[in-house]
Design a protein around this motif. Structure first.
Motif, PDB file in Angstrom:
ATOM      1  N   THR A   1      20.411  10.646   6.376  1.00  0.00           N
ATOM      2  CA  THR A   1      20.200  11.771   5.483  1.00  0.00           C
ATOM      3  C   THR A   1      18.837  12.385   5.785  1.00  0.00           C
ATOM      4  N   ARG A   2      18.607  13.562   5.250  1.00  0.00           N
ATOM      5  CA  ARG A   2      17.314  14.210   5.494  1.00  0.00           C
ATOM      6  C   ARG A   2      16.214  13.609   4.630  1.00  0.00           C
ATOM      7  N   GLU A   3      16.587  13.092   3.491  1.00  0.00           N
ATOM      8  CA  GLU A   3      15.653  12.380   2.621  1.00  0.00           C
ATOM      9  C   GLU A   3      16.109  10.927   2.561  1.00  0.00           C
ATOM     10  N   PHE A   4      15.190  10.006   2.784  1.00  0.00           N
ATOM     11  CA  PHE A   4      15.575   8.591   2.805  1.00  0.00           C
ATOM     12  C   PHE A   4      14.385   7.748   2.388  1.00  0.00           C
ATOM     13  N   PHE A   5      14.658   6.488   2.083  1.00  0.00           N
ATOM     14  CA  PHE A   5      13.597   5.537   1.754  1.00  0.00           C
ATOM     15  C   PHE A   5      13.438   4.555   2.907  1.00  0.00           C
ATOM     16  N   GLN A   6      12.219   4.119   3.135  1.00  0.00           N
ATOM     17  CA  GLN A   6      11.943   3.300   4.313  1.00  0.00           C
ATOM     18  C   GLN A   6      10.916   2.217   4.010  1.00  0.00           C
ATOM     19  N   TRP A   7      11.210   1.030   4.535  1.00  0.00           N
ATOM     20  CA  TRP A   7      10.278  -0.105   4.485  1.00  0.00           C
ATOM     21  C   TRP A   7       9.425  -0.064   5.742  1.00  0.00           C
ATOM     22  N   ASN A   8       8.110  -0.088   5.572  1.00  0.00           N
ATOM     23  CA  ASN A   8       7.169  -0.176   6.693  1.00  0.00           C
ATOM     24  C   ASN A   8       6.312  -1.415   6.508  1.00  0.00           C
TER      25      ASN A   8
ATOM     26  N   TRP B   1      -0.093  -5.366   5.784  1.00  0.00           N
ATOM     27  CA  TRP B   1       0.241  -4.336   4.806  1.00  0.00           C
ATOM     28  C   TRP B   1       1.727  -3.982   4.882  1.00  0.00           C
ATOM     29  N   TRP B   2       2.297  -3.631   3.730  1.00  0.00           N
ATOM     30  CA  TRP B   2       3.688  -3.146   3.703  1.00  0.00           C
ATOM     31  C   TRP B   2       3.830  -2.042   2.667  1.00  0.00           C
ATOM     32  N   SER B   3       4.875  -1.232   2.829  1.00  0.00           N
ATOM     33  CA  SER B   3       5.122  -0.125   1.909  1.00  0.00           C
ATOM     34  C   SER B   3       6.613   0.192   1.878  1.00  0.00           C
ATOM     35  N   TYR B   4       7.057   0.812   0.782  1.00  0.00           N
ATOM     36  CA  TYR B   4       8.447   1.267   0.674  1.00  0.00           C
ATOM     37  C   TYR B   4       8.436   2.579  -0.096  1.00  0.00           C
ATOM     38  N   GLY B   5       8.863   3.655   0.550  1.00  0.00           N
ATOM     39  CA  GLY B   5       8.801   4.950  -0.114  1.00  0.00           C
ATOM     40  C   GLY B   5       9.657   5.990   0.575  1.00  0.00           C
ATOM     41  N   PRO B   6       9.616   7.246   0.075  1.00  0.00           N
ATOM     42  CA  PRO B   6      10.482   8.315   0.601  1.00  0.00           C
ATOM     43  C   PRO B   6       9.907   9.003   1.840  1.00  0.00           C
ATOM     44  N   PHE B   7      10.831   9.453   2.698  1.00  0.00           N
ATOM     45  CA  PHE B   7      10.494  10.166   3.930  1.00  0.00           C
ATOM     46  C   PHE B   7      11.513  11.279   4.148  1.00  0.00           C
TER      47      PHE B   7
ATOM     48  N   VAL C   1       1.283  21.775   7.554  1.00  0.00           N
ATOM     49  CA  VAL C   1       1.494  20.531   6.825  1.00  0.00           C
ATOM     50  C   VAL C   1       2.932  20.082   7.008  1.00  0.00           C
ATOM     51  N   ALA C   2       3.152  18.771   6.995  1.00  0.00           N
ATOM     52  CA  ALA C   2       4.501  18.221   7.151  1.00  0.00           C
ATOM     53  C   ALA C   2       4.805  17.229   6.045  1.00  0.00           C
ATOM     54  N   LEU C   3       6.045  17.277   5.534  1.00  0.00           N
ATOM     55  CA  LEU C   3       6.539  16.167   4.729  1.00  0.00           C
ATOM     56  C   LEU C   3       6.661  14.977   5.670  1.00  0.00           C
ATOM     57  N   ARG C   4       6.158  13.827   5.278  1.00  0.00           N
ATOM     58  CA  ARG C   4       6.033  12.730   6.232  1.00  0.00           C
ATOM     59  C   ARG C   4       7.394  12.293   6.775  1.00  0.00           C
ATOM     60  N   PRO C   5       7.555  12.277   8.103  1.00  0.00           N
ATOM     61  CA  PRO C   5       8.781  11.782   8.728  1.00  0.00           C
ATOM     62  C   PRO C   5       8.706  10.293   9.034  1.00  0.00           C
ATOM     63  N   GLU C   6       7.506   9.730   9.010  1.00  0.00           N
ATOM     64  CA  GLU C   6       7.287   8.306   9.245  1.00  0.00           C
ATOM     65  C   GLU C   6       5.920   7.950   8.669  1.00  0.00           C
ATOM     66  N   LEU C   7       5.579   6.654   8.647  1.00  0.00           N
ATOM     67  CA  LEU C   7       4.343   6.230   7.983  1.00  0.00           C
ATOM     68  C   LEU C   7       3.282   5.691   8.941  1.00  0.00           C
TER      69      LEU C   7
ATOM     70  N   TYR D   1       0.860  -1.185   0.000  1.00  0.00           N
ATOM     71  CA  TYR D   1       0.000   0.000   0.000  1.00  0.00           C
ATOM     72  C   TYR D   1       0.890   1.226   0.000  1.00  0.00           C
ATOM     73  N   GLU D   2       0.302   2.399  -0.113  1.00  0.00           N
ATOM     74  CA  GLU D   2       1.060   3.644  -0.033  1.00  0.00           C
ATOM     75  C   GLU D   2       0.152   4.742   0.490  1.00  0.00           C
ATOM     76  N   GLY D   3       0.734   5.732   1.144  1.00  0.00           N
ATOM     77  CA  GLY D   3       0.011   6.897   1.644  1.00  0.00           C
ATOM     78  C   GLY D   3       0.591   8.156   1.036  1.00  0.00           C
ATOM     79  N   PRO D   4      -0.011   9.318   1.312  1.00  0.00           N
ATOM     80  CA  PRO D   4       0.484  10.577   0.744  1.00  0.00           C
ATOM     81  C   PRO D   4       1.811  11.002   1.366  1.00  0.00           C
ATOM     82  N   LEU D   5       2.536  11.822   0.624  1.00  0.00           N
ATOM     83  CA  LEU D   5       3.814  12.334   1.116  1.00  0.00           C
ATOM     84  C   LEU D   5       3.621  13.528   2.047  1.00  0.00           C
ATOM     85  N   LEU D   6       2.445  14.117   2.017  1.00  0.00           N
ATOM     86  CA  LEU D   6       2.110  15.247   2.881  1.00  0.00           C
ATOM     87  C   LEU D   6       0.991  14.845   3.838  1.00  0.00           C
ATOM     88  N   GLU D   7       1.122  15.262   5.088  1.00  0.00           N
ATOM     89  CA  GLU D   7       0.068  15.059   6.083  1.00  0.00           C
ATOM     90  C   GLU D   7      -0.038  16.324   6.922  1.00  0.00           C
TER      91      GLU D   7
END
Length: 427
Positions: A121-128, A104-110, A77-83, A42-48
């Motif tokens: 790094t300030r921008e990274f990819f993460q498996w949830n 559910w699982w996801s892999y995307g940028p944070f 609004v925040a760029l997502r720091p976690e999912l 699954y995936e969620g928005p990059l902004l919350e």
């Protein structure tokens, strides 16, 4: 004079083809592992909204580590720091129509506003990955088993990486035994989480500032060194029995000092590190039974973990398990262009090979064949095809093996088989 090239934003990452190949490999390994346990992507928005993270993520993550801005409507609004908060919100929105338990699982940028350093790094990819709607130590063990199976798939052995396990409910019970007031236990948990990040003197001073007595502090230090404490917990006893049944117990170790810093954890917690603990945590997670309720849904049990891409790459590199770009990149076959008159013939030939399922690039313009062969060699291509006027006239094509330098002329109907032979593929 050389131009001043505009720099990338501090803490972000450029993915050139070599780095992108590694990112894709990591994603594919994660995907296979997740799906082998029946989990769905699954995936969620990059902004919350900032409100979502303020609900339960913890003050430091919200106020100090998030990229936050006000949108044109006045919403913070925040760029997502976690999912995990996004996941909880998504579950709460459709709670009545979902089929629990969810896997559910996801892999995307944070993004996190931190000081860039090795493995961060300030921008990274993460498996949830999360199991929602199951409330048992066996469910917790399943998540830990997924982490261990990923390590196996990536080539890491129990002698190289360890998954530390603890229980917040166990530690809460132990703090109650030494009369630590319930209202300061969250702060004591944060203190435990910072033990390895502070000098011993500062850590002790912090404990006394929280109001711990000398006896309480000494008992706390003893608790954090008690490797057998888990045996007093039915929850952890069942967890380790399940880990044994799942065949991954050799990757796991009880560690009473692992507590995890995020405020929403309620039970089992886990954290993976390389065996020498040279790097920060590879992954972390645990049970969070209240988060869906905190974002407006009905309370529902859940357990999960997250793994960023940077530290796992450092660990794989340390133990010689990081795939090379040469091993990951799939270079195309090169169809050369003999002259202006044969460009369209070369394009047709390339299209024909693609229909055969082969990756093919056509040189973009006529050049000396030697230059085109050198380009193909630098590209890592194993084969190059030449289609000159003579080959066109007789329905032939010349196939050059760039590894051996051998070149043969075959019927165009046989060229795909010849290319597969050079590439070591079955026809």
């Amino acid at each position: 004079m050389a131009k001043d090239i505009i720099r990338a934003v501090k803490g972000t990452v450029d993915f050139y083809p070599e780095e992108m190949a590694l990112r894709v490999w990591l994603y594919e390994t994660i995907r296979r592992t997740s799906e082998s346990f029946g989990y769905q992507e699954y995936e969620g928005p990059l902004l919350e909204t900032l409100e979502l993270y303020a609900a339960k993520s913890g003050e430091e993550l919200v106020k100090k580590q998030s990229f936050v801005f006000e949108d044109r409507g006045g919403t913070m609004v925040a760029l997502r720091p976690e999912l995990t908060p996004t996941l909880a919100r998504m579950v709460a929105q459709k709670q009545g129509g979902l089929n629990f338990p969810l896997r559910w699982w996801s892999y995307g940028p944070f993004w996190r506003y931190e000081r860039p350093q090795r493995g961060r790094t300030r921008e990274f990819f993460q498996w949830n990955i999360d199991l929602i709607g199951a409330d048992s130590p066996e469910a917790d063990a399943e998540l830990a088993a997924i982490a261990a199976r990923f390590f196996q798939a990536a080539g890491l052995q129990p002698s190289e990486i360890v998954l530390f396990i603890n229980s917040r409910s166990l530690m809460d019970r132990e703090l109650g035994k030494i009369d630590v007031p319930p209202e300061i236990r969250p702060e004591v948990f944060n203190l435990i989480d910072r033990r390895d990040k502070m000098k011993a003197e500062a850590w002790a001073a912090n404990a006394f500032e929280l109001g711990l007595s000398g006896t309480q502090f000494e008992t706390l230090c003893s608790l954090l060194e008690d490797g057998n404490l888990w045996q007093t917990s039915e929850e952890l006893s069942r967890f380790f029995e399940a880990a044994e049944a799942l065949g991954v117990a050799e990757y796991m170790e009880f560690a009473p000092y692992i507590i995890r810093g995020l405020a929403y954890y309620t039970g089992t917690v886990m954290e993976a590190r390389d065996k020498d603990q040279e790097f920060r945590a590879v992954l972390g997670g645990g049970r969070y039974d209240n988060l869906v309720g905190d974002v407006g849904g009905d309370p529902i049990p859940a357990v999960g973990f997250a793994m960023g891409d940077k530290v796992i790459e450092l660990v794989l590199q340390k133990y010689g398990k990081l795939p090379t770009a040469d091993a990951l990149l799939r270079p195309p076959i090169l169809v050369t262009v003999f002259n202006e008159e044969t460009i369209l013939d070369s394009m047709r030939l390339a299209a024909q090979l693609r229909q055969e399922g082969l990756p093919v690039a056509t040189y973009p313009e006529p050049e000396r064949l030697g230059k085109q062969f050198r380009y193909a060699d630098r590209l890592g291509a194993r084969a190059a095809l030449v289609l000159g006027p003579e080959e066109i006239q007789f329905g032939k094509v010349s196939v050059k093996d760039l590894g051996t330098g051998d070149q043969v002329t075959v019927d165009q109907a046989q060229m795909a088989a010849k290319v597969r032979e050079i590439l070591g593929l079955e026809s």
